[in-house]
Design a protein around this motif. Structure first.
Motif, PDB file in Angstrom:
ATOM      1  N   ALA A 130       0.836  -1.208   0.000  1.00 44.49           N
ATOM      2  CA  ALA A 130       0.000   0.000   0.000  1.00 44.49           C
ATOM      3  C   ALA A 130       0.866   1.251   0.000  1.00 44.49           C
ATOM      4  O   ALA A 130       0.569   2.226  -0.709  1.00 44.49           O
ATOM      5  N   GLN A 131       1.940   1.230   0.773  1.00 45.01           N
ATOM      6  CA  GLN A 131       2.825   2.386   0.794  1.00 45.01           C
ATOM      7  C   GLN A 131       3.490   2.579  -0.573  1.00 45.01           C
ATOM      8  O   GLN A 131       3.595   3.704  -1.071  1.00 45.01           O
ATOM      9  N   ALA A 132       3.918   1.491  -1.192  1.00 45.02           N
ATOM     10  CA  ALA A 132       4.564   1.597  -2.508  1.00 45.02           C
ATOM     11  C   ALA A 132       3.599   2.170  -3.537  1.00 45.02           C
ATOM     12  O   ALA A 132       3.983   3.023  -4.347  1.00 45.02           O
ATOM     13  N   ARG A 133       2.348   1.731  -3.527  1.00 39.34           N
ATOM     14  CA  ARG A 133       1.366   2.282  -4.485  1.00 39.34           C
ATOM     15  C   ARG A 133       1.190   3.781  -4.262  1.00 39.34           C
ATOM     16  O   ARG A 133       1.137   4.556  -5.230  1.00 39.34           O
ATOM     17  N   GLN A 134       1.124   4.218  -3.004  1.00 38.66           N
ATOM     18  CA  GLN A 134       0.973   5.647  -2.725  1.00 38.66           C
ATOM     19  C   GLN A 134       2.215   6.428  -3.159  1.00 38.66           C
ATOM     20  O   GLN A 134       2.108   7.512  -3.720  1.00 38.66           O
ATOM     21  N   VAL A 135       3.380   5.865  -2.916  1.00 38.19           N
ATOM     22  CA  VAL A 135       4.623   6.520  -3.326  1.00 38.19           C
ATOM     23  C   VAL A 135       4.631   6.735  -4.835  1.00 38.19           C
ATOM     24  O   VAL A 135       4.956   7.827  -5.319  1.00 38.19           O
ATOM     25  N   PHE A 136       4.262   5.716  -5.607  1.00 40.40           N
ATOM     26  CA  PHE A 136       4.277   5.863  -7.061  1.00 40.40           C
ATOM     27  C   PHE A 136       3.164   6.782  -7.551  1.00 40.40           C
ATOM     28  O   PHE A 136       3.327   7.470  -8.559  1.00 40.40           O
ATOM     29  N   THR A 137       2.058   6.854  -6.827  1.00 37.93           N
ATOM     30  CA  THR A 137       1.029   7.847  -7.136  1.00 37.93           C
ATOM     31  C   THR A 137       1.590   9.255  -6.937  1.00 37.93           C
ATOM     32  O   THR A 137       1.409  10.141  -7.778  1.00 37.93           O
ATOM     33  N   ASN A 138       2.291   9.453  -5.830  1.00 37.22           N
ATOM     34  CA  ASN A 138       2.893  10.761  -5.564  1.00 37.22           C
ATOM     35  C   ASN A 138       3.959  11.097  -6.604  1.00 37.22           C
ATOM     36  O   ASN A 138       4.035  12.243  -7.075  1.00 37.22           O
ATOM     37  N   LEU A 139       4.777  10.119  -6.968  1.00 31.42           N
ATOM     38  CA  LEU A 139       5.785  10.352  -8.000  1.00 31.42           C
ATOM     39  C   LEU A 139       5.129  10.755  -9.317  1.00 31.42           C
ATOM     40  O   LEU A 139       5.588  11.687  -9.984  1.00 31.42           O
ATOM     41  N   ARG A 140       4.060  10.065  -9.706  1.00 31.46           N
ATOM     42  CA  ARG A 140       3.360  10.397 -10.952  1.00 31.46           C
ATOM     43  C   ARG A 140       2.879  11.844 -10.920  1.00 31.46           C
ATOM     44  O   ARG A 140       3.039  12.583 -11.890  1.00 31.46           O
ATOM     45  N   ARG A 141       2.313  12.265  -9.786  1.00 31.04           N
ATOM     46  CA  ARG A 141       1.817  13.638  -9.666  1.00 31.04           C
ATOM     47  C   ARG A 141       2.956  14.650  -9.737  1.00 31.04           C
ATOM     48  O   ARG A 141       2.823  15.709 -10.351  1.00 31.04           O
ATOM     49  N   CYS A 142       4.074  14.341  -9.096  1.00 28.84           N
ATOM     50  CA  CYS A 142       5.230  15.238  -9.138  1.00 28.84           C
ATOM     51  C   CYS A 142       5.810  15.318 -10.553  1.00 28.84           C
ATOM     52  O   CYS A 142       6.157  16.415 -11.020  1.00 28.84           O
ATOM     53  N   LEU A 143       5.933  14.187 -11.212  1.00 33.06           N
ATOM     54  CA  LEU A 143       6.428  14.184 -12.588  1.00 33.06           C
ATOM     55  C   LEU A 143       5.521  15.018 -13.486  1.00 33.06           C
ATOM     56  O   LEU A 143       6.002  15.819 -14.302  1.00 33.06           O
ATOM     57  N   ALA A 144       4.210  14.846 -13.339  1.00 32.09           N
ATOM     58  CA  ALA A 144       3.256  15.595 -14.162  1.00 32.09           C
ATOM     59  C   ALA A 144       3.413  17.101 -13.967  1.00 32.09           C
ATOM     60  O   ALA A 144       3.253  17.876 -14.921  1.00 32.09           O
ATOM     61  N   ALA A 145       3.757  17.522 -12.765  1.00 30.47           N
ATOM     62  CA  ALA A 145       3.947  18.947 -12.493  1.00 30.47           C
ATOM     63  C   ALA A 145       5.078  19.527 -13.331  1.00 30.47           C
ATOM     64  O   ALA A 145       5.114  20.739 -13.575  1.00 30.47           O
ATOM     65  N   ALA A 146       5.985  18.672 -13.791  1.00 28.96           N
ATOM     66  CA  ALA A 146       7.107  19.102 -14.625  1.00 28.96           C
ATOM     67  C   ALA A 146       6.912  18.720 -16.085  1.00 28.96           C
ATOM     68  O   ALA A 146       7.839  18.850 -16.889  1.00 28.96           O
ATOM     69  N   GLY A 147       5.722  18.207 -16.425  1.00 29.33           N
ATOM     70  CA  GLY A 147       5.474  17.791 -17.798  1.00 29.33           C
ATOM     71  C   GLY A 147       6.081  16.453 -18.137  1.00 29.33           C
ATOM     72  O   GLY A 147       6.297  16.131 -19.301  1.00 29.33           O
ATOM     73  N   ALA A 148       6.366  15.650 -17.127  1.00 31.71           N
ATOM     74  CA  ALA A 148       7.009  14.349 -17.325  1.00 31.71           C
ATOM     75  C   ALA A 148       6.049  13.214 -16.997  1.00 31.71           C
ATOM     76  O   ALA A 148       5.046  13.406 -16.309  1.00 31.71           O
ATOM     77  N   THR A 149       6.387  12.031 -17.480  1.00 33.41           N
ATOM     78  CA  THR A 149       5.676  10.800 -17.151  1.00 33.41           C
ATOM     79  C   THR A 149       6.724   9.767 -16.730  1.00 33.41           C
ATOM     80  O   THR A 149       7.932  10.011 -16.812  1.00 33.41           O
ATOM     81  N   PHE A 150       6.267   8.599 -16.347  1.00 36.60           N
ATOM     82  CA  PHE A 150       7.207   7.541 -15.997  1.00 36.60           C
ATOM     83  C   PHE A 150       8.030   7.105 -17.203  1.00 36.60           C
ATOM     84  O   PHE A 150       9.132   6.579 -17.042  1.00 36.60           O
TER      85      PHE A 150
END
Length: 138
Positions: A53-73
């Motif tokens: 559950a923590q890993a899924r939340q971490v990757f959700t947060n990473l996706r949101r942070c990447l999107a803020a910079a115009g990036a994706t995974f």
């Protein structure tokens, strides 16, 4: 799939990695994402005692942070995993594999640490990405 990046899974003389590329490079704008922990948008820990559950939340947060910079995974060139117990790595890898192209994985490092910023946190992940010039943040 991101075509502005080159992935080398096994350079000459280096054993292939399992689930990561040894070398990734590209042209564009560098994006550095601070280590993300399993906090929801209100700063509450998600999945206390549950590495998956923590890993899924971490990757959700990473996706949101990447999107803020115009990036994706697809633009991620390097992930660093900090875990309080290496036994949590299968859960981290499963969450990672849900968001990265496993045929072109980023370079990765995993480190076991004695503690993170709060005792209920089991993992933290930071990311580096290269975004093609001209792509803007969302």
């Amino acid at each position: 799939m991101s075509t502005h990046l080159t992935h080398v899974h096994a350079p000459d003389g280096v054993a292939p990695g399992s689930g990561y590329s040894h070398v990734v490079w590209g042209e564009g704008r560098l994006v550095a994402v601070s280590g993300q922990c399993a906090f929801d948008e209100d700063g509450e820990v998600v999945g206390e005692g549950d590495p998956a559950a923590q890993a899924r939340q971490v990757f959700t947060n990473l996706r949101r942070c990447l999107a803020a910079a115009g990036a994706t995974f697809d633009d991620v060139v390097k992930l660093t995993f900090f875990v309080t117990d290496v036994a949590h790595l299968p859960a981290v890898r499963a969450a990672r594999d849900e968001v990265v192209d496993t045929s072109r994985p980023p370079a990765s490092t995993a480190v076991q640490v004695t503690a993170l910023v709060r005792p209920e946190l089991l993992l933290e992940v930071e990311a580096f990405a290269v975004v093609p010039d001209g792509r803007t943040a969302t």
